[in-house]
Design a protein around this motif. Structure first.
Motif, short mmCIF file in Angstrom:
data_model
loop_
_atom_site.label_atom_id
_atom_site.label_comp_id
_atom_site.label_asym_id
_atom_site.label_seq_id
_atom_site.Cartn_x
_atom_site.Cartn_y
_atom_site.Cartn_z
N UNK A 207 0.84 -1.20 0.00
CA UNK A 207 0.00 0.00 0.00
C UNK A 207 0.88 1.25 0.00
N UNK A 208 0.40 2.27 -0.68
CA UNK A 208 1.13 3.54 -0.73
C UNK A 208 1.14 4.19 0.65
N UNK A 209 2.31 4.63 1.07
CA UNK A 209 2.47 5.30 2.36
C UNK A 209 2.67 6.79 2.10
N UNK A 210 1.89 7.66 2.73
CA UNK A 210 2.00 9.10 2.45
C UNK A 210 3.28 9.68 3.03
N UNK A 211 3.71 10.83 2.51
CA UNK A 211 4.87 11.52 3.08
C UNK A 211 4.53 12.15 4.42
N UNK A 212 5.57 12.55 5.14
CA UNK A 212 5.38 13.33 6.35
C UNK A 212 5.25 12.55 7.64
N UNK A 213 5.43 11.23 7.63
CA UNK A 213 5.31 10.44 8.86
C UNK A 213 6.59 10.52 9.69
N UNK A 214 6.50 10.33 10.99
CA UNK A 214 7.71 10.28 11.83
C UNK A 214 8.59 9.10 11.41
N UNK A 215 9.90 9.22 11.68
CA UNK A 215 10.82 8.18 11.25
C UNK A 215 10.44 6.80 11.79
N UNK A 216 10.07 6.72 13.05
CA UNK A 216 9.76 5.42 13.64
C UNK A 216 8.60 4.75 12.89
N UNK A 217 7.61 5.54 12.52
CA UNK A 217 6.44 4.97 11.84
C UNK A 217 6.76 4.55 10.42
N UNK A 218 7.46 5.40 9.66
CA UNK A 218 7.76 5.04 8.27
C UNK A 218 8.68 3.83 8.22
N UNK A 219 9.66 3.79 9.13
CA UNK A 219 10.57 2.64 9.17
C UNK A 219 9.80 1.35 9.48
N UNK A 220 8.92 1.43 10.46
CA UNK A 220 8.17 0.24 10.88
C UNK A 220 7.25 -0.26 9.76
N UNK A 221 6.57 0.66 9.09
CA UNK A 221 5.63 0.27 8.04
C UNK A 221 6.35 -0.32 6.83
N UNK A 222 7.46 0.30 6.45
CA UNK A 222 8.21 -0.21 5.30
C UNK A 222 8.87 -1.54 5.64
N UNK A 223 9.45 -1.64 6.83
CA UNK A 223 10.11 -2.88 7.24
C UNK A 223 9.13 -4.05 7.22
N UNK A 224 7.93 -3.83 7.74
CA UNK A 224 6.93 -4.90 7.76
C UNK A 224 6.50 -5.27 6.35
N UNK A 225 6.30 -4.27 5.49
CA UNK A 225 5.78 -4.53 4.15
C UNK A 225 6.77 -5.23 3.24
N UNK A 226 8.06 -4.89 3.34
CA UNK A 226 9.02 -5.52 2.43
C UNK A 226 9.36 -6.94 2.86
N UNK A 227 8.94 -7.35 4.05
CA UNK A 227 9.25 -8.68 4.55
C UNK A 227 8.06 -9.63 4.54
N UNK A 228 6.95 -9.24 3.91
CA UNK A 228 5.75 -10.09 3.97
C UNK A 228 5.91 -11.40 3.20
N UNK A 229 6.86 -11.47 2.27
CA UNK A 229 7.07 -12.70 1.49
C UNK A 229 8.19 -13.55 2.05
N UNK A 230 8.82 -13.10 3.12
CA UNK A 230 9.98 -13.80 3.66
C UNK A 230 9.59 -15.19 4.13
N UNK A 231 10.46 -16.12 3.82
CA UNK A 231 10.17 -17.52 4.18
C UNK A 231 11.15 -18.01 5.24
#
Length: 231
Positions: A207-231
């Motif tokens: 999902x598209x993540x909007x600009x302007x989020x705090x670092x902790x939130x953007x890091x957490x959301x991106x980290x979770x999303x890029x690892x959803x296919x991890x086996x």
């Protein structure tokens, strides 16, 4: 038997892809005479040749899940193999890609990458290097291009989920662009060492993540999303 077939396919791929890549990359200076758009088209031709070789010599197919947004965006992708560094160039229509300094130092190829508009960063991510990356990122945005970064900073094996490097958050804050996380499982079929394997590689646009989020939130959301296919 399957292992022997995989090795035969891998050797055939190396001979064909790397053998023909020499003249393809070597003729980039000719494309450079016609400007950056010609270099991007040249790079797209090379990456599509890579896709063809992977499909017909290695038996690797691509599956796309999710949808890309319209317009330029900051793409943050999982990095498990060389495969996605080439495949995403074609899938994302020639984004400005963040590359490590070692790649930019390769003769001819590195020069071509800089002319293409790559954002070069040294491994130590010094303050000077980060500022340079931000300037180059803003220049790419001004041209209407998307930007692609591998926020973990280096290639990782399937199952590894390191924290994101600080350069990603800085680029996210500086560019103010919508961010799209990209998950992939390339490392399963395309290990760093050994034979490549036939099968399906999945790329999933989150999902598209909007600009302007705090670092902790953007890091957490991106980290979770890029690892959803991890086996």
């Amino acid at each position: 038997m399957d292992g022997a077939i995989a090795w035969v396919r891998t050797l055939a791929f190396r001979i064909v892809f790397y053998g023909l890549s020499v003249p393809i990359v070597g003729t980039v200076p000719i494309s450079a005479l016609f400007g950056q758009k010609a270099i991007i088209a040249h790079a797209t031709f090379w990456t599509r040749f890579h896709r063809w070789a992977a499909r017909w010599l290695l038996g690797i197919r691509i599956r796309i899940e999710g949808e890309r947004p319209e317009g330029p965006a900051l793409y943050a992708s999982k990095h498990q193999a060389m495969f996605e560094t080439l495949e995403l160039q074609a899938l994302l229509d020639g984004p400005a890609m963040v590359l490590k300094q070692e790649l930019a130092d390769i003769p001819v190829w590195g020069w071509a990458a800089r002319r293409y508009g790559a954002l070069v960063i040294d491994r130590d991510a010094s303050a000077t290097a980060l500022r340079q990356m931000m300037r180059e990122g803003k220049a790419a945005k001004a041209q209407g291009r998307s930007v692609l970064i591998f926020p973990e900073g280096t290639r990782v094996r399937p199952g590894e989920q390191p924290p994101l490097k600080s350069g990603f958050a800085g680029l996210y804050r500086t560019l103010g662009m919508p961010t799209v996380p990209v998950a992939c499982d390339t490392g399963v079929l395309w290990p760093k060492k050994g034979a490549k394997h036939a099968g399906v590689i999945t790329f999933r646009f989150g999902d598209v993540i909007p600009p302007g989020l705090p670092r902790e939130e953007i890091d957490a959301r991106v980290h979770a999303a890029i690892n959803v296919l991890d086996r």
